[in-house]
Design an enzyme around this catalytic site. Structure first.
Site, PDB file in Angstrom:
ATOM      1  N   THR A   9      45.178  46.084  52.471  1.00  0.00           N
ATOM      2  CA  THR A   9      45.164  47.398  51.824  1.00  0.00           C
ATOM      3  C   THR A   9      43.733  47.895  51.740  1.00  0.00           C
ATOM      4  O   THR A   9      42.797  47.095  51.654  1.00  0.00           O
ATOM      5  CB  THR A   9      45.787  47.338  50.410  1.00  0.00           C
ATOM      6  N   ASP A  71      53.517  47.997  49.140  1.00  0.00           N
ATOM      7  CA  ASP A  71      53.795  49.428  49.072  1.00  0.00           C
ATOM      8  C   ASP A  71      54.445  49.662  47.718  1.00  0.00           C
ATOM      9  O   ASP A  71      55.332  48.917  47.304  1.00  0.00           O
ATOM     10  CB  ASP A  71      54.711  49.917  50.197  1.00  0.00           C
TER      11      ASP A  71
HETATM   12  P1  IMP Z   1      50.811  53.223  48.501  1.00  0.00           P
HETATM   13  O1  IMP Z   1      51.528  51.950  48.159  1.00  0.00           O
HETATM   14  O2  IMP Z   1      49.512  52.962  49.174  1.00  0.00           O
HETATM   15  O3  IMP Z   1      51.705  54.195  49.208  1.00  0.00           O
HETATM   16  O4  IMP Z   1      50.370  53.928  47.161  1.00  0.00           O
HETATM   17  C1  IMP Z   1      51.047  53.734  45.996  1.00  0.00           C
HETATM   18  C2  IMP Z   1      50.635  54.768  44.959  1.00  0.00           C
HETATM   19  O5  IMP Z   1      51.495  54.576  43.830  1.00  0.00           O
HETATM   20  C3  IMP Z   1      49.223  54.547  44.422  1.00  0.00           C
HETATM   21  O6  IMP Z   1      48.262  55.286  45.108  1.00  0.00           O
HETATM   22  C4  IMP Z   1      49.369  55.044  42.982  1.00  0.00           C
HETATM   23  O7  IMP Z   1      49.331  56.436  42.947  1.00  0.00           O
HETATM   24  C5  IMP Z   1      50.791  54.616  42.633  1.00  0.00           C
HETATM   25  N1  IMP Z   1      50.752  53.254  42.070  1.00  0.00           N
HETATM   26  C6  IMP Z   1      51.247  52.124  42.634  1.00  0.00           C
HETATM   27  N2  IMP Z   1      51.004  51.055  41.864  1.00  0.00           N
HETATM   28  C7  IMP Z   1      50.322  51.518  40.803  1.00  0.00           C
HETATM   29  C8  IMP Z   1      49.772  50.862  39.676  1.00  0.00           C
HETATM   30  O8  IMP Z   1      49.799  49.639  39.502  1.00  0.00           O
HETATM   31  N3  IMP Z   1      49.160  51.676  38.799  1.00  0.00           N
HETATM   32  C9  IMP Z   1      49.080  53.013  38.942  1.00  0.00           C
HETATM   33  N4  IMP Z   1      49.545  53.672  39.995  1.00  0.00           N
HETATM   34  C10 IMP Z   1      50.180  52.914  40.930  1.00  0.00           C
END
Ligand code: IMP
Length: 199
Positions: A9, A71
């Site tokens: 990531t 994700d």
């Molecule tokens: P992705 O998994 O990269 O698509 O992004 C997930 C998005 O969900 C993050 O950028 C946050 O906006 C939100 N998110 C996921 N996990 C958390 C967490 O532990 N705290 C706060 N926001 C989260």
């Protein structure tokens, strides 16, 4: 020599949490930055699992290392589960973490409370040969109308854990890692990590 695991990531908040969760294992944890790998995976899957799989596989194949990807997203009941898969691109673009939190509150304004919600995380471990393992974690809570706390990332300042009376951003890293969606998914993934690394 320690076996290497790539934390697949580019999100620094996720990296910190995953590093802490796996710190006690006899592994060398590396980030894409540390191995000079710059990869922006197009997350066009229809589910968290598909997106996590896309990321884990792309990073494993680009690096030749076993890779662990997450994700995740926030699902708010009053918004029919939004932002969900699109949590990272919610509201007018380009967006920032702060603008996405502000947009979330505009969407909820006027709707009856409590604004129940959950964080969901899917973790996929991938080997460069294409073998995959998947785990999931959920953390239930509630969105509040004002930000509280300065730890964590993303929607943490707006996400209250009702039984603790504190937001995710009011918890330290260790405390968040006891109960978060990501912690639950990563902890379940540890036995699969050993299988993937043939330990
Ligand atoms: P992705 O998994 O990269 O698509 O992004 C997930 C998005 O969900 C993050 O950028 C946050 O906006 C939100 N998110 C996921 N996990 C958390 C967490 O532990 N705290 C706060 N926001 C989260």
């Amino acid at each position: 020599m320690k076996k290497r695991l790539l934390i697949a990531t580019n999100n620094r908040g996720k990296v910190k949490e995953i590093q802490a969760l796996l710190a006690d294992l006899d592994l060398e944890l590396v980030t894409p930055e540390q191995i000079g790998l710059r990869l922006d995976v197009v997350e066009d899957g229809q589910t968290y699992a598909e997106n996590a799989r896309l990321k884990a596989l792309a990073f494993a194949q680009a690096s030749g290392l076993v890779a662990l990807a997450d994700d995740s997203g926030l699902e708010v009941d009053a918004l029919g589960g939004r932002p969900g898969l699109h949590s990272n691109r919610f509201g007018p673009q380009p967006s920032s973490e702060a603008s996405r939190r502000a947009f979330l509150l505009t969407q909820l304004a006027g709707l009856p409370r409590p604004w129940t919600a959950r964080f969901r995380a899917t973790v996929v471990i991938a080997r460069p040969d294409g073998q995959l393992w998947l785990t999931e974690g959920i953390c239930e809570g509630e969105i509040i109308p004002e930000e509280r706390g300065s730890h964590g990332f993303g929607y943490d300042p707006l996400f209250l854990i009702p039984e603790m009376g504190r937001t995710m951003a009011e918890l330290g890293l260790e405390e968040k890692n006891r109960l978060s969606h990501r912690a639950r998914a990563v902890r379940q993934a540890i036995p699969f990590l050993f299988a993937a690394l043939e330990m």
